[in-house]
Design a protein around this motif. Structure first.
Motif, PDB file in Angstrom:
ATOM      1  N   PHE A 159       0.839  -1.214   0.000  1.00 58.55           N
ATOM      2  CA  PHE A 159       0.000   0.000   0.000  1.00 58.55           C
ATOM      3  C   PHE A 159       0.866   1.254   0.000  1.00 58.55           C
ATOM      4  O   PHE A 159       0.589   2.228  -0.706  1.00 58.55           O
ATOM      5  CB  PHE A 159      -0.920   0.007   1.222  1.00 58.55           C
ATOM      6  N   ILE A 160       1.940   1.218   0.831  1.00 61.14           N
ATOM      7  CA  ILE A 160       2.811   2.398   0.909  1.00 61.14           C
ATOM      8  C   ILE A 160       3.475   2.639  -0.444  1.00 61.14           C
ATOM      9  O   ILE A 160       3.574   3.775  -0.918  1.00 61.14           O
ATOM     10  CB  ILE A 160       3.858   2.225   2.028  1.00 61.14           C
ATOM     11  N   ALA A 161       3.877   1.528  -1.088  1.00 61.03           N
ATOM     12  CA  ALA A 161       4.497   1.651  -2.413  1.00 61.03           C
ATOM     13  C   ALA A 161       3.524   2.278  -3.405  1.00 61.03           C
ATOM     14  O   ALA A 161       3.930   2.967  -4.342  1.00 61.03           O
ATOM     15  CB  ALA A 161       4.952   0.285  -2.904  1.00 61.03           C
ATOM     16  N   ALA A 162       2.211   2.031  -3.181  1.00 58.42           N
ATOM     17  CA  ALA A 162       1.212   2.613  -4.080  1.00 58.42           C
ATOM     18  C   ALA A 162       0.903   4.056  -3.705  1.00 58.42           C
ATOM     19  O   ALA A 162       0.089   4.702  -4.364  1.00 58.42           O
ATOM     20  CB  ALA A 162      -0.063   1.770  -4.040  1.00 58.42           C
ATOM     21  N   GLY A 163       1.522   4.540  -2.609  1.00 57.16           N
ATOM     22  CA  GLY A 163       1.345   5.945  -2.232  1.00 57.16           C
ATOM     23  C   GLY A 163       0.232   6.177  -1.221  1.00 57.16           C
ATOM     24  O   GLY A 163      -0.191   7.308  -1.017  1.00 57.16           O
ATOM     25  N   PHE A 164      -0.240   5.110  -0.547  1.00 58.54           N
ATOM     26  CA  PHE A 164      -1.289   5.295   0.453  1.00 58.54           C
ATOM     27  C   PHE A 164      -0.658   5.739   1.771  1.00 58.54           C
ATOM     28  O   PHE A 164       0.530   5.499   2.012  1.00 58.54           O
ATOM     29  CB  PHE A 164      -2.055   3.985   0.675  1.00 58.54           C
ATOM     30  N   PRO A 165      -1.454   6.368   2.664  1.00 57.27           N
ATOM     31  CA  PRO A 165      -0.918   6.819   3.965  1.00 57.27           C
ATOM     32  C   PRO A 165      -0.294   5.656   4.742  1.00 57.27           C
ATOM     33  O   PRO A 165      -0.867   4.557   4.784  1.00 57.27           O
ATOM     34  CB  PRO A 165      -2.146   7.351   4.702  1.00 57.27           C
ATOM     35  N   ALA A 166       0.863   5.939   5.373  1.00 52.22           N
ATOM     36  CA  ALA A 166       1.625   4.875   6.020  1.00 52.22           C
ATOM     37  C   ALA A 166       0.852   4.238   7.166  1.00 52.22           C
ATOM     38  O   ALA A 166       0.782   3.009   7.274  1.00 52.22           O
ATOM     39  CB  ALA A 166       2.960   5.406   6.512  1.00 52.22           C
ATOM     40  N   GLU A 167       0.247   5.082   8.026  1.00 52.30           N
ATOM     41  CA  GLU A 167      -0.391   4.536   9.225  1.00 52.30           C
ATOM     42  C   GLU A 167      -1.489   3.537   8.841  1.00 52.30           C
ATOM     43  O   GLU A 167      -1.532   2.409   9.329  1.00 52.30           O
ATOM     44  CB  GLU A 167      -0.980   5.661  10.059  1.00 52.30           C
ATOM     45  N   GLY A 168      -2.353   3.971   7.925  1.00 53.18           N
ATOM     46  CA  GLY A 168      -3.440   3.098   7.489  1.00 53.18           C
ATOM     47  C   GLY A 168      -2.910   1.835   6.840  1.00 53.18           C
ATOM     48  O   GLY A 168      -3.446   0.735   7.032  1.00 53.18           O
ATOM     49  N   SER A 169      -1.820   1.957   6.061  1.00 54.33           N
ATOM     50  CA  SER A 169      -1.256   0.790   5.373  1.00 54.33           C
ATOM     51  C   SER A 169      -0.815  -0.267   6.384  1.00 54.33           C
ATOM     52  O   SER A 169      -1.124  -1.452   6.237  1.00 54.33           O
ATOM     53  CB  SER A 169      -0.049   1.201   4.534  1.00 54.33           C
ATOM     54  N   TRP A 170      -0.058   0.178   7.418  1.00 56.86           N
ATOM     55  CA  TRP A 170       0.419  -0.785   8.431  1.00 56.86           C
ATOM     56  C   TRP A 170      -0.764  -1.401   9.173  1.00 56.86           C
ATOM     57  O   TRP A 170      -0.788  -2.616   9.418  1.00 56.86           O
ATOM     58  CB  TRP A 170       1.356  -0.127   9.435  1.00 56.86           C
TER      59      TRP A 170
END
Lengths: 296, 509
Positions: free
Chosen positions: B146-157
């Motif tokens: 998700f982070i690689a796709a540019g999504f917010p880090a907190e939500g991704s984790w």
């Protein structure tokens, strides 16, 4: 009449040649031993006889039929014990025995009870909880319970204790007396020696020897143990093999043709005792396996 | 001497890591693949805010997947993949756990290991470490995707970890099942039963619209944690103790039993077989009936639940734009929902048919086929017993399901797809027995992947058209011609499979 008649049988798995043209004949009413090391081709031969494998070449006749094409009809006339059995874990031993014998036809409930008694087997347990020996008893009883023409056994006593082994041997003797044919593949040579009228030795997919034990013995060396007054030294005669001396005692094997000359020489040492015996099956077996290694 | 309970855990872990390497890798890599692929395709489709809001409005009422919590591409993406990821990793985790616990014990391997200088708790510890770590790595990989796709880090984790905690929970439950059940098959059955319950519970929670119900199914944990929508960290306060509790229970149960022992007993069997137990068909029925009953019962229960929900679904979906295209074709959102469920359950049923047929191959490699055939059973009769049960069984499950939801025709029209794919397995079994299992599952997985890629618009209609599933996709008017064609193809494949089987070597290994 020959119950099993095989000539020039070949079979390979991919690049490995399991059978390189074997000839084998089993007559009606005989107990025939089929011996060889692991991987020699015993099980492949048996599985071709059972119609599980297709032959690549050669001729195979089983009870007058083709083991692959006529397998269903032929299987009604034979019973088989595999060397290893994985019975269905959810079925009880009794259910497996009944299923296999009913599919073959002619189940005999009196015989079933006798065999369960003889082998001290508990048929009510689920197969998953049987030990290896008990699993083998399932296969033994399921095969022996049927009254058929031919019994094919592939290392039938693997996993059995000596007591059960002898129960099995008694059963085979009884079958032989009733004129049944038994084809017994084994590497327990003492068992084969005790039970079999004729023996075939297979090695690396080829038959190296076949005949009655007596015939086999005639073509091979005698085992001699001798004690003399003077130490046996320098006994270098043609036909004497594997000489080992301990003081005044000597043991060796000798070709039948060289026996006379050897005994003449031994009188020079003044023999006290002499023990001369035909080779046991084990000696023969080792002899054939060693002989071919030298050729290679 | 307490510390000796865990002696050699590290060594066992090394051995266990060498088992089932592909499954372990899938647990780690599939979440990454799903996350990145779904994110990329959503970003490609939903380029303007308008497109995004239309997408969210259209999908909002989905009872299977729940609500889209976050009004963003990230929210739509995690909504799309959270259930499928959790279910797949959970199923794989159950398999891993049972393989290195009850199955190893059944086959005597655990005894061999325990005979060495190995602590009594080492084996269970090692396998739990393996599966928990694989899942956590998978969760982190999902976050990375998700982070690689540019999504917010907190939500991704949070998305990744909540999903992986769900499968850890299922793994701990499987560890309990392994202690309770007397054999691997029942242990696996109990575990999958639990997963099926969690799946249904998840739908019920969505129907009820009550988020707190989601806590009680690991498949709902990701939704409960609301990634990208003001993360709800209370999930972890529930999930971590829950997993710990299940783990402790598993260890307690393990500690209180003998090696090879269990809490559910192995029943003793019959001394004499029933009179009717005298043919290959009777044997096949005996072996297959357990699995068949479970599947048919599951389909009936799902059918009844869904049927009872239909009125509620109709009122809930009324006025919303649930799958507008499909609803227009099928006459209402309720019918569209039923069509989709019937379709998915048909796909799942294909797995049953493949498993039931592969059972013959399993029998063969365990040398049991040889035992039956050498007792005067013909090869065709032997194989036909299993095939009859697989084909008629799958028909029974889908028919009863269709009867329950009141749309028998739609369900029956999809049955030929199940039979067609199953007949490929029969064909392979006859022609190339060693390849039958891997190729069948590969084909089935490939078709599902194809559909997934088509749904996220990574491949076009013309490619998906090759999949038989596309011929009966919801909304497609299934006409007689494809049905007859599929049935004919299936019949030919089964016929060829049987011909090849009666001419080939019986291969045991």
């Amino acid at each position: 009449m020959a119950v099993i008649e095989i000539s020039g049988l070949t079979k390979s798995y991919g690049t490995t040649q399991a059978l390189r043209g074997i000839d084998l004949s089993v007559k009606q009413g005989e107990v025939h031993g089929f011996i060889g090391m692991n991987g020699a081709g015993k099980s492949t031969t048996i599985r071709i006889l059972l119609g599980m494998l297709k032959k690549d070449g050669g001729e195979v006749k089983l009870l007058g039929g083709d083991p692959f094409k006529d397998c269903v009809e032929l299987h009604k006339l034979l019973a088989y014990i595999p060397s290893e059995i994985n019975p269905w874990p959810d079925l009880s031993g009794g259910e497996v025995i009944d299923l296999l014998s009913r599919m073959r036809g002619k189940p005999d409930s009196k015989r079933r009870a006798e065999l369960i008694e003889q082998f001290q087997f508990d048929p009510s347990k689920k197969c998953r909880s049987y030990s290896k020996g008990n699993r083998q008893k399932v296969a033994l009883i399921a095969a022996l319970v049927s009254d058929v023409e031919l019994y094919i056994f592939d290392e039938p006593t693997s996993g059995l204790d000596p007591l059960m082994e002898s129960v099995f041997q008694d059963n085979v003797r009884e079958m032989a007396m009733r004129g049944k044919t038994v084809f017994l593949s084994s590497h327990i040579l003492s068992e084969v020696e005790k039970l079999c009228d004729r023996v075939t030795i297979i090695k690396e997919g080829r038959i190296v020897e076949s005949g009655s034990l007596r015939e086999l013995q005639q073509f091979s060396r005698l085992i001699i143990h001798v004690e003399c007054v003077r130490p046996v030294q320098g006994l270098q005669l043609p036909g004497v093999h594997g000489l080992s001396c301990q003081g005044n005692m000597a043991s060796f094997s000798v070709d039948a043709a060289a026996l006379n000359a050897t005994l003449k020489t031994l009188t020079d040492y003044e023999m006290i005792s002499l023990h001369c015996a035909p080779p046991e099956l084990e000696d023969l077996f080792l002899h054939y396996y060693a002989k071919d290694d030298k050729v290679q | 001497m307490k510390q000796n309970d865990y002696t050699a855990t590290g060594n066992l872990l090394k051995i266990f890591l060498r088992n089932n390497k592909v499954i372990t890798l899938l647990i780690i890599l599939l979440p990454l693949l799903f996350a990145y692929a779904a994110a990329a395709s959503n970003m490609a489709i939903l380029q303007t805010p308008d497109q995004l809001s239309v997408y969210i409005r259209e999908n909002q009422g989905n009872l299977l997947l729940g609500t889209i919590a976050a009004n963003s591409i990230a929210g739509a993406t995690i909504w799309r993949i959270r259930l499928s990821t959790a279910m797949i990793t959970s199923i794989l985790s159950v398999i891993l756990i049972i393989n290195n616990t009850r199955k190893d014990e059944d086959q005597g391997r655990l005894e061999l290991l325990r005979a060495g200088a190995v602590g009594p708790k080492a084996a269970l510890t090692a396998v739990l470490i393996k599966v928990f770590c694989a899942n956590l790595l998978g969760g982190l990989a999902m976050g990375l995707g998700f982070i690689a796709a540019g999504f917010p880090a907190e939500g991704s984790w949070v998305a990744g970890l909540a999903t992986s905690f769900g499968s850890c929970g299922c793994a701990a439950m499987a560890a309990i099942a392994a202690q309770v059940a007397p054999n691997a098959r029942l242990a696996r059955g109990l575990s999958f039963g639990a997963l099926a319950f969690f799946f249904v519970w998840q739908i019920l929670a969505n129907v009820a619209g009550n988020a707190s119900l989601l806590l009680w199914t690991p498949f709902g944990w990701c939704a409960y944690a609301r990634p990208f929508a003001g993360e709800n960290f209370r999930l972890f306060a529930f999930a971590v103790p829950a997993i710990a509790l299940l783990t402790v229970v598993a260890f307690r149960l393990d500690g209180r039993r003998d090696l090879g022992g269990s809490y559910l007993g192995e029943r003793s069997g019959r001394v004499y077989a029933r009179k009717s137990f005298n043919s290959p068909l009777a044997l096949a029925w005996r072996q297959q009936r357990g699995m068949l009953f479970v599947w048919v019962a599951a389909y009936v229960v799902m059918g009844l639940i869904i049927a009872s929900l239909v009125p509620k679904i109709n009122t809930m979906l009324e006025g919303t734009a649930f799958l507008p295209g499909l609803s227009a074709i099928l006459g209402g959102p309720g019918r569209a929902f039923l069509a989709i469920l019937a379709y998915i359950l048909t796909q799942v049923l294909t797995a049953y048919a493949i498993m039931a047929i592969l059972r013959i191959r399993e029998e063969e490699s365990l040398t049991r086929t040889e035992l039956v055939l050498s007792s005067a059973a013909s090869r065709v009769r032997y194989a036909a017993g299993h095939l009859l049960i697989a084909f008629i069984g799958s028909a029974a499950a889908i028919t009863l399901f269709g009867f329950c939801i009141g749309d028998l025709a739609a369900c029956l029209a999809r049955l030929p797809v199940v039979w067609l794919i199953a007949s490929v397995t029969v064909f392979l079994y006859g022609l190339a027995p060693r390849a039958a299992a891997p190729v069948s599952w590969g084909l089935f997985g490939g078709l599902l992947l194809m559909e997934f890629l088509w749904e996220i618009k990574a491949i076009g209609n013309n490619v998906f058209a090759f999949s038989p599933f596309s011929w009966v996709y919801p909304g497609v008017a299934v006409s007689l011609l494809p049905i007859v064609t599929m049935l004919l193809m299936a019949a030919v494949l089964v016929g060829l499979g049987l011909v090849f089987f009666s001419r080939r070597d019986i291969i045991a290994e």
